[in-house]
Design an enzyme around this catalytic site. Sequence first.
Site, PDB file in Angstrom:
ATOM      1  N   ASN A  26       0.853  -1.191   0.000  1.00  0.00           N
ATOM      2  CA  ASN A  26       0.000   0.000   0.000  1.00  0.00           C
ATOM      3  C   ASN A  26       0.881   1.230   0.000  1.00  0.00           C
ATOM      4  O   ASN A  26       1.999   1.193   0.497  1.00  0.00           O
ATOM      5  CB  ASN A  26      -0.832   0.029   1.279  1.00  0.00           C
ATOM      6  CG  ASN A  26      -2.062  -0.836   1.173  1.00  0.00           C
ATOM      7  OD1 ASN A  26      -2.308  -1.462   0.146  1.00  0.00           O
ATOM      8  ND2 ASN A  26      -2.821  -0.885   2.241  1.00  0.00           N
ATOM      9  N   LYS A  49     -17.248   1.611   8.578  1.00  0.00           N
ATOM     10  CA  LYS A  49     -16.074   0.856   9.060  1.00  0.00           C
ATOM     11  C   LYS A  49     -16.087   0.748  10.582  1.00  0.00           C
ATOM     12  O   LYS A  49     -15.763  -0.292  11.147  1.00  0.00           O
ATOM     13  CB  LYS A  49     -14.802   1.577   8.599  1.00  0.00           C
ATOM     14  CG  LYS A  49     -13.848   0.693   7.868  1.00  0.00           C
ATOM     15  CD  LYS A  49     -12.776   1.474   7.141  1.00  0.00           C
ATOM     16  CE  LYS A  49     -12.842   1.173   5.652  1.00  0.00           C
ATOM     17  NZ  LYS A  49     -11.776   1.812   4.895  1.00  0.00           N
TER      18      LYS A  49
HETATM   19  N1  CTP Z   1      -6.693  -2.766   9.143  1.00  0.00           N
HETATM   20  C1  CTP Z   1      -6.114  -3.806   9.824  1.00  0.00           C
HETATM   21  N2  CTP Z   1      -5.918  -5.008   9.206  1.00  0.00           N
HETATM   22  C2  CTP Z   1      -6.298  -5.188   7.920  1.00  0.00           C
HETATM   23  C3  CTP Z   1      -6.899  -4.120   7.193  1.00  0.00           C
HETATM   24  C4  CTP Z   1      -7.060  -2.918   7.840  1.00  0.00           C
HETATM   25  O1  CTP Z   1      -5.759  -3.639  10.998  1.00  0.00           O
HETATM   26  N3  CTP Z   1      -6.094  -6.358   7.347  1.00  0.00           N
HETATM   27  C5  CTP Z   1      -6.919  -1.509   9.838  1.00  0.00           C
HETATM   28  C6  CTP Z   1      -6.107  -0.338   9.338  1.00  0.00           C
HETATM   29  O2  CTP Z   1      -4.895  -0.227  10.066  1.00  0.00           O
HETATM   30  C7  CTP Z   1      -7.032   0.832   9.594  1.00  0.00           C
HETATM   31  C8  CTP Z   1      -8.420   0.243   9.419  1.00  0.00           C
HETATM   32  O3  CTP Z   1      -8.265  -1.155   9.588  1.00  0.00           O
HETATM   33  O4  CTP Z   1      -6.953   1.271  10.940  1.00  0.00           O
HETATM   34  C9  CTP Z   1      -9.072   0.537   8.113  1.00  0.00           C
HETATM   35  O5  CTP Z   1      -8.238   0.155   7.062  1.00  0.00           O
HETATM   36  P1  CTP Z   1      -8.759   0.235   5.592  1.00  0.00           P
HETATM   37  O6  CTP Z   1      -7.736  -0.365   4.693  1.00  0.00           O
HETATM   38  O7  CTP Z   1      -9.217   1.629   5.316  1.00  0.00           O
HETATM   39  O8  CTP Z   1     -10.057  -0.668   5.729  1.00  0.00           O
HETATM   40  P2  CTP Z   1     -10.459  -1.994   5.077  1.00  0.00           P
HETATM   41  O9  CTP Z   1     -11.090  -2.829   6.111  1.00  0.00           O
HETATM   42  O10 CTP Z   1      -9.316  -2.599   4.378  1.00  0.00           O
HETATM   43  O11 CTP Z   1     -11.591  -1.518   4.078  1.00  0.00           O
HETATM   44  P3  CTP Z   1     -11.527  -1.119   2.533  1.00  0.00           P
HETATM   45  O12 CTP Z   1     -10.159  -1.523   2.043  1.00  0.00           O
HETATM   46  O13 CTP Z   1     -12.629  -1.910   1.959  1.00  0.00           O
HETATM   47  O14 CTP Z   1     -11.762   0.354   2.492  1.00  0.00           O
END
Ligand code: CTP
Length: 399
Positions: free
Chosen positions: A208, A337
């Site tokens: 990412n 979320k």
């Molecule tokens: N996060 C996490 N573990 C994962 C994915 C996300 O701990 N496998 C945490 C990130 O550190 C952040 C939050 O979840 O605090 C949201 O991350 P984000 O990538 O925005 O959310 P996703 O659940 O991945 O949703 P999407 O990609 O569908 O927006």
Amino acid sequence: MLTGKRILLIIGGGIAAYKSLDLIRRLRDQGADVVPVLTKAAEQFVTPLSVSALAAQKVYRDLFDLTDEAEMGHIELSRAADLVVVAPATADLMAKMAGGHANDLASTLLMATDKCVLIAPAMNVRMWEHPATRRNLAVLRGDDVLVVGPDEGHMACGEFGPGRMSEVPDIVAAIGAALGEGPLKGRHVIVTSGPTHEPIDPVRYIANRSSGAQGAALAVALRDLGAQVSFVTGPAAVAPPDGVAVAQVETAREMDQAVRAALPADAAVFAAAVADWRVENAADQKMKKGAGGMPVLEFAENPDILAGVAQMSKGRPALVVGFAAETEDVVAFAQAKLARKGCDWIVANDVSPGTGIMGGAENAVHLITADGVEEWPRMAKGAVAARLAARIAEALGAG
Ligand code: CTP
């Protein structure tokens, strides 16, 4: 609170000296005694009268002021303090400190003291980046001098970059931390930061976009409020801060394990940009172009670290904070979320390319809680971190 703490405040000669007036006020609000020292150059920026009125103390200005010596010698002055603070610390003052000069009151006090010294540098960006200042900074750090800032931003000289003195609340927090008096003293906070790398083969990976700047700033802000910080970071561009327990990981699954190993905690803040998927059929050897055509990658979902911790039935941290980096419908997606993951707060930001937030120095966030949505103004990532850390302290009943 800094009740009864005695702080020797050396004000250097820079435009940021005006912020020292506010610093005196804030320190006194917290119960500290501030003994001010003005360099000759500082008197061009703030007057001895205003400094002494705010400190409700005599201002010390001159090494050869015999009245001062009769009342309190410079050796005693430097040792009666619990902490010596230099704000602003100009390039010249830093050079004097690094070189061990003692040719005026400020530099003599800094040489004579047996107490911890904290500096808040402030200067033009070119001066901050000059090799001489870099050398002096390295010498001072090696001498156990504590450093807060400088911040990055627009400067009085019209340039942009690092060199602006830290904001007063950040300096107060650093003073509290130096005195071991922060509101998060005795609290343990886990912070995840940076991207994760998910291997495709030994030389390629999926990642990412994340510099790790916001996570590192948060770890610093929590540390400066006295917290014991476990900093779990993926391969970030920004180096992990000093004074925190660092676990360096590469993949989401390693990050998950490191977070679980760091528990229990009073709070956990998930600032990492975790890869949602890993490559299930990652190759042991480097994939080669060839007759086989394009490789087909098969994906498996990574553990959701935040949701896993937020939904723990036993031993859940009292406060679980997630981040949401979105490119559209920021608040609505972040609210969804919050509910889906079961965390207490979400810090949501718009990272669409036009904002310049991803990889930049500033952030503009919404804080989403069960009580509603707060829109915070755009500010430096360090300032977002300081504000969030203060809110965490408040939520843990430590503010
Ligand atoms: N996060 C996490 N573990 C994962 C994915 C996300 O701990 N496998 C945490 C990130 O550190 C952040 C939050 O979840 O605090 C949201 O991350 P984000 O990538 O925005 O959310 P996703 O659940 O991945 O949703 P999407 O990609 O569908 O927006």
